[in-house]
Design a protein around this motif. Structure first.
Motif, mmCIF file in Angstrom:
data_model
loop_
_atom_site.group_PDB
_atom_site.id
_atom_site.type_symbol
_atom_site.label_atom_id
_atom_site.label_comp_id
_atom_site.label_asym_id
_atom_site.label_seq_id
_atom_site.Cartn_x
_atom_site.Cartn_y
_atom_site.Cartn_z
ATOM 1 N N LYS A 72 0.770 -1.316 0.076
ATOM 2 C CA LYS A 72 -0.002 -0.076 -0.009
ATOM 3 C C LYS A 72 0.869 1.206 -0.035
ATOM 4 N N ASP A 73 2.078 1.199 0.733
ATOM 5 C CA ASP A 73 2.973 2.441 0.726
ATOM 6 C C ASP A 73 3.428 2.618 -0.661
ATOM 7 N N LEU A 74 3.978 1.715 -1.160
ATOM 8 C CA LEU A 74 4.838 1.644 -2.471
ATOM 9 C C LEU A 74 3.720 2.357 -3.572
ATOM 10 N N GLU A 75 2.479 1.759 -3.529
ATOM 11 C CA GLU A 75 1.532 2.132 -4.523
ATOM 12 C C GLU A 75 1.122 3.539 -4.344
ATOM 13 N N CYS A 120 8.677 -2.833 -5.937
ATOM 14 C CA CYS A 120 9.148 -1.741 -6.717
ATOM 15 C C CYS A 120 9.277 -2.129 -8.047
ATOM 16 N N LYS A 121 9.820 -3.415 -8.339
ATOM 17 C CA LYS A 121 10.094 -3.801 -9.968
ATOM 18 C C LYS A 121 8.631 -3.849 -10.493
ATOM 19 N N ARG A 122 7.661 -4.353 -9.708
ATOM 20 C CA ARG A 122 6.364 -4.276 -10.433
ATOM 21 C C ARG A 122 5.860 -2.669 -10.795
ATOM 22 N N LEU A 123 6.084 -1.851 -9.849
ATOM 23 C CA LEU A 123 5.431 -0.599 -10.089
ATOM 24 C C LEU A 123 6.533 0.372 -10.794
ATOM 25 N N GLY A 124 7.637 -0.259 -10.930
ATOM 26 C CA GLY A 124 8.637 0.717 -11.663
ATOM 27 C C GLY A 124 9.128 1.796 -10.931
ATOM 28 N N LEU A 125 9.684 1.555 -9.653
ATOM 29 C CA LEU A 125 10.078 2.181 -8.617
ATOM 30 C C LEU A 125 11.642 2.030 -8.288
ATOM 31 N N THR A 126 12.330 2.734 -7.879
ATOM 32 C CA THR A 126 13.657 2.277 -7.252
ATOM 33 C C THR A 126 13.717 2.157 -5.865
ATOM 34 N N LEU A 127 14.501 1.127 -5.361
ATOM 35 C CA LEU A 127 14.674 1.032 -3.919
ATOM 36 C C LEU A 127 16.027 0.999 -3.316
#
Length: 212
Positions: A72-75, A120-127
């Motif tokens: 939920k945070d990442l979304e 993150c990979k699913r959403l296209g975000l960096t971590l």
């Protein structure tokens, strides 16, 4: 004897005209390029490319995170246009029910980080993850209280002298079962230092209506 005088013809205007004709396409191209660049810059401010977007600190409080909460945070980060997140483990204290089991580098913590990486990979975000001494990354179960960051604590006691006997001093705060004496300081105080401020019944006033 009559001389034939021919008028002199200047070539400068012809060359100047040629120069102007040659410069005109160059100026037009530069103007067009500048216009496109300004338009592109304005568009990038309105909808920044991924590389220009900010990341955020992502505090995992009291080692208490869940996979559902991570998702939920990442979304939410993706929804508001962030580039990614940096995990920072922070201990904030509180009651036992506020504490989690995701101690840094424990199996539960590694599982939570793996889940965050997949999301993150699913959403296209960096971590990323911070490694700040005392609050994130540099700790672990092998860091016992005496090896961790230390806090200087103290207590005081007012004595009316002269006194020639042993004085029992109050115990300062103990953190996680660890305490070590540093020093005992004795010094004369000013009259009234032993009186608590609350006992003086201080009053605060203001010239702003309704603030008193």
């Amino acid at each position: 004897m009559n001389k034939l005088i021919l008028p002199k013809i200047s070539h400068l205007p012809i060359f100047s005209s040629l120069a102007l004709l040659m410069l005109a396409p160059t100026y037009a191209a530069q103007k067009s390029s500048a216009t496109k660049e300004a338009t592109s810059m304005e568009a990038n401010f309105s909808v920044p490319p991924t590389d220009s977007r900010p990341r955020t600190w992502w505090h995992w409080i009291n080692e208490n995170v869940t996979e559902d909460g991570i998702t939920k945070d990442l979304e939410a980060m993706k929804r508001i246009g962030l580039k990614g997140a940096q995990i920072t483990n922070i201990y904030q204290g509180g009651p036992p029910e506020a504490q989690g089991e995701d101690v840094i580098l424990s199996p539960a913590w590694i599982k939570a980080v793996e889940h965050a990486a997949k999301e993150c990979k699913r959403l296209g975000l960096t971590l990323g993850a911070s490694s700040a001494a005392g609050c994130s990354g540099s700790g672990g179960p092998w860091i016992t209280p005496e090896l961790s960051m230390q806090e200087v604590v103290w207590r005081h006691k007012f004595i009316k002298g002269p006194v020639n006997e042993k004085i029992a001093l109050p115990q300062p705060q103990i953190n996680d079962g660890f305490y070590r004496d540093i020093a005992v300081l004795a010094f004369p105080t000013l009259p009234g230092d032993a009186v608590p401020v609350a006992a003086l019944h201080p009053e605060i006033s203001s010239d702003i209506p309704g603030v008193d």
